[in-house]
Write an enzyme that holds these catalytic residues in place. Structure first.
Site, PDB file in Angstrom:
ATOM      1  N   HIS A   1       8.589  -0.162   5.587  1.00 14.02           N
ATOM      2  CA  HIS A   1       8.976  -1.466   5.029  1.00 14.02           C
ATOM      3  C   HIS A   1       8.356  -1.661   3.653  1.00 14.02           C
ATOM      4  O   HIS A   1       7.423  -0.945   3.278  1.00 14.02           O
ATOM      5  CB  HIS A   1       8.567  -2.621   5.956  1.00 14.02           C
ATOM      6  CG  HIS A   1       7.091  -2.761   6.173  1.00 14.02           C
ATOM      7  ND1 HIS A   1       6.442  -2.189   7.243  1.00 14.02           N
ATOM      8  CD2 HIS A   1       6.125  -3.404   5.457  1.00 14.02           C
ATOM      9  CE1 HIS A   1       5.147  -2.483   7.180  1.00 14.02           C
ATOM     10  NE2 HIS A   1       4.932  -3.213   6.097  1.00 14.02           N
TER      11      HIS A   1
ATOM     12  N   HIS B   1       3.099  -4.631  -0.946  1.00 10.73           N
ATOM     13  CA  HIS B   1       2.778  -3.248  -0.587  1.00 10.73           C
ATOM     14  C   HIS B   1       4.001  -2.507  -0.071  1.00 10.73           C
ATOM     15  O   HIS B   1       5.038  -3.106   0.206  1.00 10.73           O
ATOM     16  CB  HIS B   1       1.634  -3.195   0.444  1.00 10.73           C
ATOM     17  CG  HIS B   1       1.944  -3.742   1.809  1.00 10.73           C
ATOM     18  ND1 HIS B   1       1.634  -5.018   2.202  1.00 10.73           N
ATOM     19  CD2 HIS B   1       2.536  -3.161   2.893  1.00 10.73           C
ATOM     20  CE1 HIS B   1       2.003  -5.206   3.461  1.00 10.73           C
ATOM     21  NE2 HIS B   1       2.563  -4.091   3.900  1.00 10.73           N
TER      22      HIS B   1
ATOM     23  N   GLU C   1       0.402   1.225   2.506  1.00  6.35           N
ATOM     24  CA  GLU C   1       0.013   1.207   3.916  1.00  6.35           C
ATOM     25  C   GLU C   1       0.596   2.462   4.550  1.00  6.35           C
ATOM     26  O   GLU C   1       1.721   2.871   4.206  1.00  6.35           O
ATOM     27  CB  GLU C   1       0.625  -0.042   4.580  1.00  6.35           C
ATOM     28  CG  GLU C   1       0.318  -0.189   6.067  1.00  6.35           C
ATOM     29  CD  GLU C   1       0.961  -1.436   6.704  1.00  6.35           C
ATOM     30  OE1 GLU C   1       1.883  -2.029   6.086  1.00  6.35           O
ATOM     31  OE2 GLU C   1       0.543  -1.801   7.812  1.00  6.35           O
TER      32      GLU C   1
END
Lengths: 134, 134
Positions: free
Chosen positions: A7, A79, A130
Site C-alpha cells: 500500500h 510512506h 515500511e
C-alpha cells in the site's frame, strides 16, 4: 528483497473530508474506518486492483503522524509499504547496508495483522518505507 | 474512475546514488536511465511485480521537480500515477468536482508514451496525482 507494493499511505487531517475528496473527485471506493490504537491512527483503504491506498488520520497529538501533519497541514504522502518474504532476513540486510530501523528492531503487528518494520527515511531517498511479512 | 496504480514517483537529487541505495539496501532491480526532455527529468524504474517505483532526477534548475528538491534536499515521494480508462472523462469529472488540472487541460505525452495529466495537490489530500490513459 522488496516485493509487491502492499500500500501507499497518505496522512490526512480529517478522514471524513479526505474520503469525500477521493470518492467525489476520483470515484474511489472507501473501506470502513479501522482504529489502530497501537499505531495511533484510524485508517481506511482504497483497493486499486493491483495495490491499495491507505488514508491515515491521527488518533491524537501523540500519534506518530501528528508531527508530519503539523508540517503538512493538508496531508500528503507518508510512506510506501512493500511485501517481503522474510522480514528478519530483510531487516538484517538493511542493517548490514547501513539503514536504520525506526524504533525497536523487533517487528510490530501492522494494520493487516502481519509483522512490519519501518526504515529511516534518511537512509532511502528521503522516503519512509515500511516492510511487511507476506 | 481511478484504476490501478501505474507508478509511484520519488524525486531524488542524484539518480546514481538513489539507484545504489535501492539496489544495495532493498535489492531492487533498476532499469536503464531514460532522459525525458519535455518533462525536465531523467528517470529509472523499479518493477515491483504489481506496479513500479519511478526515481526522478531533475535535468536542470528549470525542471518541475527542482523546487520540490530545494524543499526536500534528500528527495522524497513526489506523486502517484493512476491508470484511467478515459482521460478526458476523468478530467471533466475532476474539474466538475472542483479539482484543478496543473498547466494545460490538454493531456501531454508522459514517460510511457501515453497521455497524462496532473491534478493540483491542494485539491486531493495534499497529494500530487497523475492520471494516465490506459
Amino acid at each position: 528483497m522488496v516485493g509487491t507494493i502492499n500500500h501507499i499511505a497518505i496522512a490526512v487531517p480529517c478522514l471524513r473530508a479526505a474520503s469525500d475528496e477521493w470518492r467525489q473527485k476520483l470515484d474511489a471506493e472507501i473501506s470502513a474506518p479501522q482504529r489502530l490504537e497501537e499505531h495511533g491512527v484510524t485508517v481506511v483503504f482504497i483497493d486499486t486492483g493491483n495495490s491499495k491506498i491507505e488514508l491515515l488520520e491521527p488518533i491524537d497529538d501523540a500519534s506518530p503522524i501528528a508531527a508530519f501533519l503539523a508540517k503538512n497541514p493538508q496531508g500528503g504522502m507518508h510512506h510506501i509499504c512493500f511485501d517481503v518474504d522474510d522480514i528478519y532476513a530483510s531487516r538484517d540486510r538493511l542493517v548490514a547496508e547501513g539503514a536504520r530501523i525506526l524504533g525497536s528492531p523487533e517487528p510490530k503487528i501492522g494494520a493487516h495483522g502481519k509483522p512490519v518494520l519501518f526504515i529511516h527515511p534518511k537512509d532511502i531517498t528521503g522516503t519512509l518505507i515500511e516492510i511487511q511479512q507476506r
